[in-house]
Design an enzyme around this catalytic site. Structure first.
Site, mmCIF file in Angstrom:
data_model
loop_
_atom_site.group_PDB
_atom_site.id
_atom_site.type_symbol
_atom_site.label_atom_id
_atom_site.label_comp_id
_atom_site.label_asym_id
_atom_site.label_seq_id
_atom_site.Cartn_x
_atom_site.Cartn_y
_atom_site.Cartn_z
ATOM 1 N N THR A 1 0.814 -1.211 0.000
ATOM 2 C CA THR A 1 0.000 0.000 0.000
ATOM 3 C C THR A 1 0.850 1.264 0.000
ATOM 4 O O THR A 1 1.984 1.247 0.489
ATOM 5 C CB THR A 1 -0.901 -0.009 1.256
ATOM 6 O OG1 THR A 1 -1.537 1.253 1.392
ATOM 7 C CG2 THR A 1 -0.105 -0.262 2.529
ATOM 8 N N ASP A 2 0.253 2.362 -0.471
ATOM 9 C CA ASP A 2 0.956 3.662 -0.408
ATOM 10 C C ASP A 2 0.986 4.196 1.033
ATOM 11 O O ASP A 2 1.725 5.132 1.327
ATOM 12 C CB ASP A 2 0.297 4.680 -1.348
ATOM 13 C CG ASP A 2 -1.170 4.954 -1.041
ATOM 14 O OD1 ASP A 2 -1.754 4.294 -0.147
ATOM 15 O OD2 ASP A 2 -1.756 5.838 -1.699
ATOM 16 N N TYR B 1 -2.066 -0.459 10.979
ATOM 17 C CA TYR B 1 -2.172 -1.125 9.674
ATOM 18 C C TYR B 1 -0.967 -0.812 8.801
ATOM 19 O O TYR B 1 -0.284 -1.706 8.293
ATOM 20 C CB TYR B 1 -3.471 -0.703 8.960
ATOM 21 C CG TYR B 1 -3.447 -1.008 7.474
ATOM 22 C CD1 TYR B 1 -3.508 -2.327 7.015
ATOM 23 C CD2 TYR B 1 -3.338 0.012 6.518
ATOM 24 C CE1 TYR B 1 -3.466 -2.614 5.652
ATOM 25 C CE2 TYR B 1 -3.293 -0.266 5.159
ATOM 26 C CZ TYR B 1 -3.362 -1.587 4.734
ATOM 27 O OH TYR B 1 -3.301 -1.876 3.393
ATOM 28 N N LYS C 1 2.106 -3.217 7.359
ATOM 29 C CA LYS C 1 2.410 -3.399 5.936
ATOM 30 C C LYS C 1 3.858 -2.982 5.656
ATOM 31 O O LYS C 1 4.556 -3.614 4.858
ATOM 32 C CB LYS C 1 1.446 -2.597 5.053
ATOM 33 C CG LYS C 1 0.008 -3.073 5.056
ATOM 34 C CD LYS C 1 -0.199 -4.480 4.504
ATOM 35 C CE LYS C 1 -0.011 -4.581 3.014
ATOM 36 N NZ LYS C 1 -0.413 -5.934 2.506
#
Ligand code: NAD
Ligand code: DAU
Length: 355
Positions: free
Chosen positions: A134-135, A159, A163
Site C-alpha cells: 500500500t501507499d 495497519y 504493511k
C-alpha cells in the site's frame, strides 16, 4: 516475460484478490491453475467468486487456510506444485487496526514471514512471490509532491506499520536469500465486491437506504483513487515483467478529497438509483463526524516507473470508474444483501466449517 503454471493467490476471497482471480482467468490470457488460499475472515466472501469454480473446472481451486500457519501454506504449495504466489491476504482496514492491532501484526507481519520462509524452502520451484502493498507505508503528504519508489517509509497507523514491516521482510528475503520477489505499493482501490467498511461502498450502501453518510473530520483528506481492475492489470504486468527485488508504485493520478468523493457518489446516485422519500438529495445525508486518530492528510502517487518501464496505464477515470462501480452495486443486489445481512457468513459455516 515470466510464465507460470500454478499461482497461489492468498486472500483471494477479499475485495482485490477476488477481482484479481477474475482478471487472471477471464482477461489476462493466463492459461494455468489458480489456487485461492484464504482464511475467510470477516472480509473473505466466497460469494464474490461463486460462478468462477463452475466456469473454470480444473483451473480454479479454493483452499481454506491461514497464512499464520506455515504448515498449511507448505501443504498447499506442494499439493498444487505452485510456481508463483500473489500475496493479498491481510487485515486491511485502518479503523480496525486502531481498535485492535493484534491481528494486523500476526497476519500482515508474521503471515508474510511464513510465506517467505515457505517460498525459500521451495527455491527450486517457485519463481516469484509478488507482495501486494500500500501507499500508506509512506505516511502523509503536504499540499504538494507525490509518493514514489524512493520515498522514505513513515507509517502512522498500526495497519500501515504492519504493511511497512512486511515490505521490509520481503525486500530482506530478496537481498539476503535471493528469494525472487516483486512488490507493488498502490493507492486506494474501489470497484465491485468491496466490503462496506471502506469509504466508497459504505457511502453507496448507506445512500441507497437513506442513512447518514459519515465523513471523518473536515472531509478534506485527499486520496488517489484507482479502479480495482486497473490495480489487477498493474499487478499482473509486474508479475510477468517486473524486475526481481524491485518495487513499483501504482496509482490512479486521481486525487480527490473525501467530501468530493461523497458528493460525486450522491449526485450519481440521485440520477441512477431510486429517489429517496420526498426526492431529498442524497448529499443532505452527509454528516461530519469525529476524525480518525492519526488520519493521514494526503496520498498521491507518481506511477511513472510502472508506466515507463512496463508500459502500464490505468483505463478508468473517476467519472467512468465511479459510474461502473455504482451500477455494479445497484445491479448485484444478491451480493449486496448477503453482505448487508451477514448471510454470506452462514454460507461459509455450511460449506467450509469442517474442511
Ligand atoms: P480485504 O480485507 O478485502 O481482503 C483480505 C482477504 O484476506 C480476505 O479474503 C481475508 O479472508 C483474507 N485473510 C485475512 N487474514 C488472513 C489470514 N491470516 N490467512 C489467510 N487469509 C487471510 O482486503 P483488500 O482490500 O482486498 O486488500 C488486499 C491487499 O491489498 C492487502 O494486502 C492490502 O494491504 C492491499 N492493498 C489494498 C488497497 C485497497 O484500497 N483496498 C490498496 C493498496 C493495497
Ligand atoms: O491507500 C491505500 C489504502 O486504502 C489501503 O492500503 C487500505 O487497505 C484501504 O483500506 C484504504 O485505506 P483508507 O484508510 O484510505 O480507506 P478507507 O476507505 O477506510 O478511507 C478512505 C478515506 O475516507 C480516509 O481518509 C478515511 C475516510 N472515511 C472512511 C470511512 C470508512 C470517512 O471519512 N468516513 C468513513 O466512514
Amino acid at each position: 516475460m515470466r510464465d507460470f503454471k500454478c499461482i497461489v493467490v492468498t486472500g483471494g476471497a477479499g475485495f482485490i484478490g477476488a477481482n484479481f482471480i477474475r482478471y487472471l482467468l477471464d482477461d489476462a490470457g493466463f492459461s494455468g491453475v489458480v489456487v485461492n488460499f484464504d482464511a475467510l475472515t470477516y472480509a473473505g466472501n466466497p460469494g464474490s467468486l461463486a460462478d468462477v469454480a463452475s466456469r473454470f473446472p480444473g483451473r480454479y481451486f479454493f483452499e481454506k487456510g491461514d497464512i499464520r500457519d506455515p504448515a498449511a501454506i507448505g501443504r498447499v504449495l506442494d499439493k498444487y506444485s505452485a510456481d508463483a504466489i500473489c500475496h493479498f491476504a491481510a487485515e486491511s482496514h485502518v479503523d480496525r487496526s486502531i481498535a485492535a492491532p493484534d491481528d494486523f501484526v500476526q497476519t500482515n507481519i508474521v503471515g508474510t514471514f511464513n510465506l517467505l520462509e515457505e517460498t525459500r524452502k521451495r527455491a527450486d520451484r517457485i519463481s516469484l512471490l509478488h507482495h501486494v502493498s500500500t501507499d500508506e507505508v509512506f505516511g502523509s503528504l503536504g499540499d504538494d509532491g507525490f509518493f514514489s519508489e524512493s520515498t522514505p517509509y513513515s507509517p502512522h497507523s498500526p495497519y500501515s506499520a504492519s504493511k511497512a514491516a512486511s515490505d521490509h521482510l520481503v525486500k530482506a528475503y530478496h537481498d539476503t536469500y535471493g528469494v525472487p520477489v516483486t512488490i507493488t505499493n498502490c493507492s486506494n482501490n474501489y470497484g465491485p465486491y468491496q466490503f462496506p467498511e471502506k469509504l466508497i461502498p459504505l457511502m453507496i450502501m448507506n445512500a441507497l437506504e437513506g442513512k447518514q453518510l459519515p465523513v471523518y473530520g473536515d472531509g478534506k483528506n485527499v486520496r488517489d483513487w484507482l479502479y480495482v481492475v486497473d490495480h489487477c492489470s498493474a499487478i499482473w504486468r509486474v508479475m510477468r515483467a517486473g524486475k526481481s527485488g524491485r518495487t513499483y508504485c501504482v496509482g490512479g493520478r486521481c486525487e480527490l478529497s473525501n467530501v468530493e468523493v461523497v458528493h460525486r457518489i450522491c449526485s450519481m446516485m440521485d440520477k441512477l438509483a431510486p429517489p429517496l422519500p420526498g426526492g431529498r438529495p442524497r448529499n443532505s445525508l452527509i454528516t461530519f463526524v469525529k476524525d480518525r486518530p492519526g488520519h493521514d492528510r494526503r496520498y498521491a502517487i507518481d506511477c511513472s516507473r510502472i508506466e515507463n518501464e512496463l508500459g502500464w496505464r490505468r483505463t478508468e477515470t473517476a467519472d467512468t470508474g465511479f459510474e461502473k462501480t455504482l451500477r455494479w452495486y445497484l445491479k448485484n443486489t444478491e451480493w449486496v444483501d448477503s453482505v448487508r445481512t451477514g448471510e454470506y457468513k452462514n454460507w461459509i459455516e455450511k460449506n467450509y466449517v469442517d474442511r
